[in-house]
Design an enzyme around this catalytic site. Structure first.
Site, mmCIF file in Angstrom:
data_model
loop_
_atom_site.group_PDB
_atom_site.id
_atom_site.type_symbol
_atom_site.label_atom_id
_atom_site.label_comp_id
_atom_site.label_asym_id
_atom_site.label_seq_id
_atom_site.Cartn_x
_atom_site.Cartn_y
_atom_site.Cartn_z
ATOM 1 N N PHE A 177 32.000 1.919 -20.822
ATOM 2 C CA PHE A 177 31.721 0.900 -19.813
ATOM 3 C C PHE A 177 31.885 1.500 -18.426
ATOM 4 O O PHE A 177 32.494 2.554 -18.249
ATOM 5 C CB PHE A 177 32.654 -0.303 -19.984
ATOM 6 C CG PHE A 177 34.112 0.023 -19.805
ATOM 7 C CD1 PHE A 177 34.732 -0.111 -18.565
ATOM 8 C CD2 PHE A 177 34.880 0.473 -20.875
ATOM 9 C CE1 PHE A 177 36.077 0.203 -18.393
ATOM 10 C CE2 PHE A 177 36.226 0.781 -20.720
ATOM 11 C CZ PHE A 177 36.812 0.643 -19.473
ATOM 12 N N CYS A 178 31.306 0.816 -17.432
ATOM 13 C CA CYS A 178 31.423 1.217 -16.028
ATOM 14 C C CYS A 178 31.250 -0.025 -15.172
ATOM 15 O O CYS A 178 31.187 -1.141 -15.688
ATOM 16 C CB CYS A 178 30.404 2.298 -15.680
ATOM 17 S SG CYS A 178 28.689 1.785 -15.944
ATOM 18 N N THR A 179 31.146 0.130 -13.876
ATOM 19 C CA THR A 179 31.133 -1.015 -12.970
ATOM 20 C C THR A 179 29.936 -1.934 -13.193
ATOM 21 O O THR A 179 30.081 -3.133 -13.392
ATOM 22 C CB THR A 179 31.145 -0.551 -11.501
ATOM 23 O OG1 THR A 179 32.207 0.372 -11.307
ATOM 24 C CG2 THR A 179 31.315 -1.732 -10.559
ATOM 25 N N ILE A 206 31.151 -3.981 -16.082
ATOM 26 C CA ILE A 206 32.326 -4.821 -15.874
ATOM 27 C C ILE A 206 31.970 -6.083 -15.088
ATOM 28 O O ILE A 206 32.451 -7.180 -15.381
ATOM 29 C CB ILE A 206 33.416 -4.037 -15.117
ATOM 30 C CG1 ILE A 206 33.828 -2.797 -15.893
ATOM 31 C CG2 ILE A 206 34.633 -4.918 -14.835
ATOM 32 C CD1 ILE A 206 34.527 -1.742 -15.048
#
Length: 312
Positions: A177-179, A206
């Site tokens: 996952f990332c921003t 996210i």
């Protein structure tokens, strides 16, 4: 929320062989709609975060809709009271998020997208290796329960970290996952190329998870770092309590700002003893310019940002 500033994080991996020719029309579309922020375009796609009025953001999205390649561009929205960007830019890049590994192309292969509503179940599986693909200063603010922190300073370090710590023969299922979804999308393409069998990534990142998953069901811990002047957002996507050190760009908490090692715009507990004097001098000058701009009711100068190419 008509009086709120709309902040839109957007990206799409899509083949844009004519990306050089897109720069000026895109910049004009942003200016015509009163949009501020920075968009990166490359042959592999588009990425960035912008802000403006509701009508302005809708106008920019309508402009994207005129090009079938960009009509379904991924975007997440949040709101703030003040304009979080000072300028309007479109930059040409080799990559819209820099991994630095030739041949990695999400337009050719990519991992399995996981909707936010299905994310909790996936990461609760003990067989799933959960990796946060963001950089150390972002992870320090908040991350998912049970996630591995690669402690990278930039996304370019991610491939070396994977090779040093994990083995596709042992780690059958990987979730990342990332921003906003862009880094983990590219990371998933890389992981598939390295032979990992099942690779998953959080669709919309996210920010989409925080938007769609109720706080009472969350597996998110802390705030989420964002690449604008809000610095962080809480689970409800309101602005967090963090500020940012203009010298080292590290997020600083309320506690950090009470430290005797904190000088606004010049140093913080994270960098007070490590910054080169040239950087510190530049920070002092930038802070002086900010103070002058405030006194004259002018936009803040952007100044030097050592992390400006790390992501959006």
């Amino acid at each position: 929320m008509t009086d709120k500033v709309v902040v839109a994080a957007l990206y799409k991996f899509v083949s844009l062989p004519d990306f050089h020719e897109l720069r000026e029309p895109l910049l004009q579309a942003m200016l015509d709609n009163g949009i501020k922020g920075t968009l990166l375009i490359a042959e592999e796609g588009i990425n960035g975060t912008v802000s403006g009025s509701r009508a302005g953001v809708d106008g920019l999205l309508a402009w994207f809709g005129l090009d079938t390649r960009l009509a379904d561009i991924d975007h997440k929205e949040s709101y703030c009271d003040e304009q979080p960007f000072y300028r309007t830019k479109v930059k040409l890049k080799k990559e819209i998020v820099t991994l630095g590994v030739p041949g990695v192309d999400p337009n050719q292969q990519v991992g399995t997208y996981v909707e936010p509503r299905d994310w909790n179940a996936l990461i609760s599986d003990p067989e799933v290796l959960l990796i946060d693909t963001r950089n150390d200063y972002e992870v320090s603010i908040g991350t998912f329960e049970g996630a591995v922190d690669p402690k990278t300073k930039s996304f370019r370090e991610f491939p070396d970290y994977i090779k040093a710590h994990f083995d596709p023969a042992k780690h059958k299922k990987v979730a990342m996952f990332c921003t906003g979804g862009i880094r983990c999308e590219k990371a998933s393409s890389y992981m598939l190329g390295e032979g990992y069998a099942e690779v998953f990534h959080l669709k919309g990142g996210i920010l989409k998870y925080l938007e769609e998953v109720p706080q009472e069901q969350t597996k998110w811990q802390g705030d989420c770092f964002v690449f604008d002047n809000r610095v962080t957002v809480r689970h409800d996507l309101t602005e967090g309590d963090y500020d940012q050190c203009h010298a080292c760009r590290t997020p600083v908490s309320v506690e950090d700002r009470q430290s005797e090692l904190y000088t606004p715009g010049v140093s913080c507990p994270h960098c007070w003893d490590s910054l080169p004097e040239k950087t510190r001098a530049g920070a002092r000058e930038r802070q002086n310019q900010i103070e002058l701009a405030k006194a004259r009711n002018l936009p803040h100068p952007l100044g030097y940002n050592p992390r400006k190419s790390r992501e959006a």
